[in-house]
Design a protein around this motif. Structure first.
Motif, PDB file in Angstrom:
ATOM      1  N   ALA A 129      -6.042  93.556  50.896  1.00  0.00           N
ATOM      2  CA  ALA A 129      -5.196  92.907  49.891  1.00  0.00           C
ATOM      3  C   ALA A 129      -3.719  93.150  50.193  1.00  0.00           C
ATOM      4  O   ALA A 129      -2.881  92.257  50.035  1.00  0.00           O
ATOM      5  N   CYS A 166      -0.719  90.469  50.936  1.00  0.00           N
ATOM      6  CA  CYS A 166       0.563  90.509  50.225  1.00  0.00           C
ATOM      7  C   CYS A 166       1.735  90.533  51.198  1.00  0.00           C
ATOM      8  O   CYS A 166       2.768  89.902  50.961  1.00  0.00           O
ATOM      9  N   GLN A 206      -3.307  84.694  45.775  1.00  0.00           N
ATOM     10  CA  GLN A 206      -4.534  84.409  45.026  1.00  0.00           C
ATOM     11  C   GLN A 206      -5.758  84.885  45.805  1.00  0.00           C
ATOM     12  O   GLN A 206      -6.719  85.408  45.219  1.00  0.00           O
ATOM     13  N   ILE A 259      -6.050  88.557  45.250  1.00  0.00           N
ATOM     14  CA  ILE A 259      -6.597  88.862  43.920  1.00  0.00           C
ATOM     15  C   ILE A 259      -8.111  88.663  43.914  1.00  0.00           C
ATOM     16  O   ILE A 259      -8.859  89.487  43.373  1.00  0.00           O
ATOM     17  N   ASP A 260      -8.561  87.570  44.514  1.00  0.00           N
ATOM     18  CA  ASP A 260     -10.003  87.307  44.575  1.00  0.00           C
ATOM     19  C   ASP A 260     -10.727  88.386  45.385  1.00  0.00           C
ATOM     20  O   ASP A 260     -11.858  88.769  45.045  1.00  0.00           O
ATOM     21  N   PRO A 269      -9.936  92.441  43.010  1.00  0.00           N
ATOM     22  CA  PRO A 269      -9.480  92.205  41.625  1.00  0.00           C
ATOM     23  C   PRO A 269      -8.795  93.405  40.983  1.00  0.00           C
ATOM     24  O   PRO A 269      -7.962  93.246  40.092  1.00  0.00           O
ATOM     25  N   PRO A 284      -1.042  92.399  44.214  1.00  0.00           N
ATOM     26  CA  PRO A 284      -1.048  90.937  44.279  1.00  0.00           C
ATOM     27  C   PRO A 284      -0.626  90.278  42.970  1.00  0.00           C
ATOM     28  O   PRO A 284       0.113  89.274  42.981  1.00  0.00           O
ATOM     29  N   ARG A 285      -1.055  90.824  41.832  1.00  0.00           N
ATOM     30  CA  ARG A 285      -0.678  90.236  40.539  1.00  0.00           C
ATOM     31  C   ARG A 285       0.814  90.430  40.268  1.00  0.00           C
ATOM     32  O   ARG A 285       1.480  89.516  39.764  1.00  0.00           O
ATOM     33  N   GLN A 332      -0.043  86.914  34.473  1.00  0.00           N
ATOM     34  CA  GLN A 332      -0.413  87.800  35.588  1.00  0.00           C
ATOM     35  C   GLN A 332      -0.146  89.259  35.253  1.00  0.00           C
ATOM     36  O   GLN A 332      -0.964  90.140  35.535  1.00  0.00           O
ATOM     37  N   LYS A 361      -2.647  90.718  32.695  1.00  0.00           N
ATOM     38  CA  LYS A 361      -3.979  91.038  33.221  1.00  0.00           C
ATOM     39  C   LYS A 361      -4.050  92.446  33.811  1.00  0.00           C
ATOM     40  O   LYS A 361      -5.148  92.989  34.003  1.00  0.00           O
ATOM     41  N   HIS A 419      -7.158  95.209  34.605  1.00  0.00           N
ATOM     42  CA  HIS A 419      -7.511  95.366  36.017  1.00  0.00           C
ATOM     43  C   HIS A 419      -6.845  96.566  36.690  1.00  0.00           C
ATOM     44  O   HIS A 419      -7.449  97.182  37.574  1.00  0.00           O
TER      45      HIS A 419
END
Length: 386
Positions: A181, A185, A206, A209-210, A213, A218-219, A238, A241, A245
């Motif tokens: 991840a 980024c 995205q 994030i997938d 999670p 990333p968010r 974002q 969340k 998370h």
């Protein structure tokens, strides 16, 4: 003229005697050499144990000259050269080993691994990478992949790093999804800042994030991208969340949550998120953001600043004290600037972030430590709170 057989009969015993004497001399010389080679080897080992590396190298060179086919002596000599920083000589020793046709496959793999280490220590990264790739399929394969991963990270070749991390994960070495991840980024940042391609950056974020999670970065990065294009609602969602998370990252985005919440008309909801985060884990950055939220909502500054006092009753904090004091009137005229400056000076080291792996300290937060290159080794809390 008749051939006289008596000369042949007389010469045979002489020839036999000469051959026997020669063989005895050869055997004697071989015994001497075989005795000298172990003696030189053990002499070198003794020097090595006594940390006399110069004398050890001389002894090992002597042993190698007497017995050039002994691979263990070559490995010992090559390792000594590398430890002393004589990388060119270490490379020559290990390349000589690899050139031998009689070398076993096990020793050939070992020599290839040693050669890769020589190149790494010498800073010849391209040659090191080539040497490491030749270790695929050997018992050094996973070690080579981990080293290649580090090389690609240092070169900021995130696509290659992702490929190696995928191999390591498939081989069952560890779970590299969080690191993957980060690679996405980094690629998103390059797409946005170097290639000016926000759509590609958004796609990569995205994907991160997938893939992971529970990753906070990333968010946070996607929220910054959306806010930069005035998508305040998307940016706020974002950050919101993160509560579910990655709640530990809330102090990192507390002030930004207030700013984006105000711009998107969701300041009250943002304040609720901060209140819940603070109730779970009191943090000075969240306390500061709550004060900012109250001021943005129209609460008088004198009342909003009580948030710092509430925080100090729970967690003694020089940082919070300095922020509260910045708007507090003093009875003695002219004393305020000096006292404020002194407190800010004392609080500045406490407001840094510290790497949990190597102790590197920084004013800003890093996802990868500049000191030891570890990922997410900075706790998202100030030194004062650790």
């Amino acid at each position: 003229m008749e051939f006289d057989l008596s000369w042949i009969l007389l010469g045979l015993p002489v020839a036999f005697a000469l051959g026997w004497i020669a063989s005895r001399l050869d055997l004697r010389q071989l015994r001497i050499e075989n005795r000298q080679a172990p003696k030189a080897y053990f002499k070198g080992l003794n020097y090595l144990l006594n940390e006399q590396q110069d004398q050890a190298i001389d002894a090992f060179i002597e042993a190698v000259q007497k017995d050039p086919d002994t691979s263990e002596l070559h490995f010992a000599l090559g390792n000594l050269f590398r430890r002393r920083g004589e990388y060119e000589r270490a490379v020559r020793v290990h390349e000589h080993l690899l050139s031998r046709a009689d070398l076993s496959q096990k020793d050939r793999d070992r020599a290839q691994h040693a050669l890769a280490q020589d190149f790494l220590k010498a800073g010849l990264l391209d040659r090191a990478e080539d040497a490491l790739r030749k270790l695929d399929g050997t018992r050094y394969q996973e070690q080579a992949w981990l080293t290649l991963l580090s090389l690609h990270e240092r070169a900021r070749d995130w696509a290659q790093a992702a490929a190696i991390a995928g191999r390591l994960q498939t081989a069952g070495q560890a779970d590299f999804s969080a690191r993957q991840a980060h690679y996405l980024c980094e690629q998103a940042a390059d797409a946005l800042n170097k290639k000016h391609d926000p759509s590609k950056a958004r796609q990569l974020l995205q994907q991160a994030i997938d893939q992971s999670p529970g990753a906070a970065r990333p968010r946070i990065q996607l929220a910054g991208l959306l806010a930069g294009h005035d998508d305040w609602h998307g940016a706020f969602e974002q950050l919101a969340k993160l509560e579910h998370h990655a709640p530990q990252a809330m102090p990192l985005v507390a002030s930004e949550l207030v700013r984006i919440g105000h711009a998107s008309g969701q300041l009250a909801r943002g304040r609720q998120l901060l209140e819940r985060s603070y109730a779970l884990t009191p943090a000075v950055d969240v306390a500061d953001a709550l004060v900012q939220a109250d001021v943005s909502a129209g609460v008088p500054l004198s009342e909003a600043r009580e948030g710092y006092v509430r925080h100090m009753t729970q967690e003694p904090s020089l940082i919070a004290a300095g922020r509260w004091l910045s708007h507090e009137p003093f009875a003695k005229e002219g004393a305020h600037p000096a006292v404020q400056r002194s407190i800010e000076h004392a609080a500045r080291p406490l407001a840094r972030y510290r790497c949990a792996a190597c102790g590197f300290e920084a004013q800003g937060y890093f996802w990868q430590c500049p000191g030891c290159q570890a990922w997410e080794s900075f706790p998202p809390r100030r030194i004062e709170e650790l």
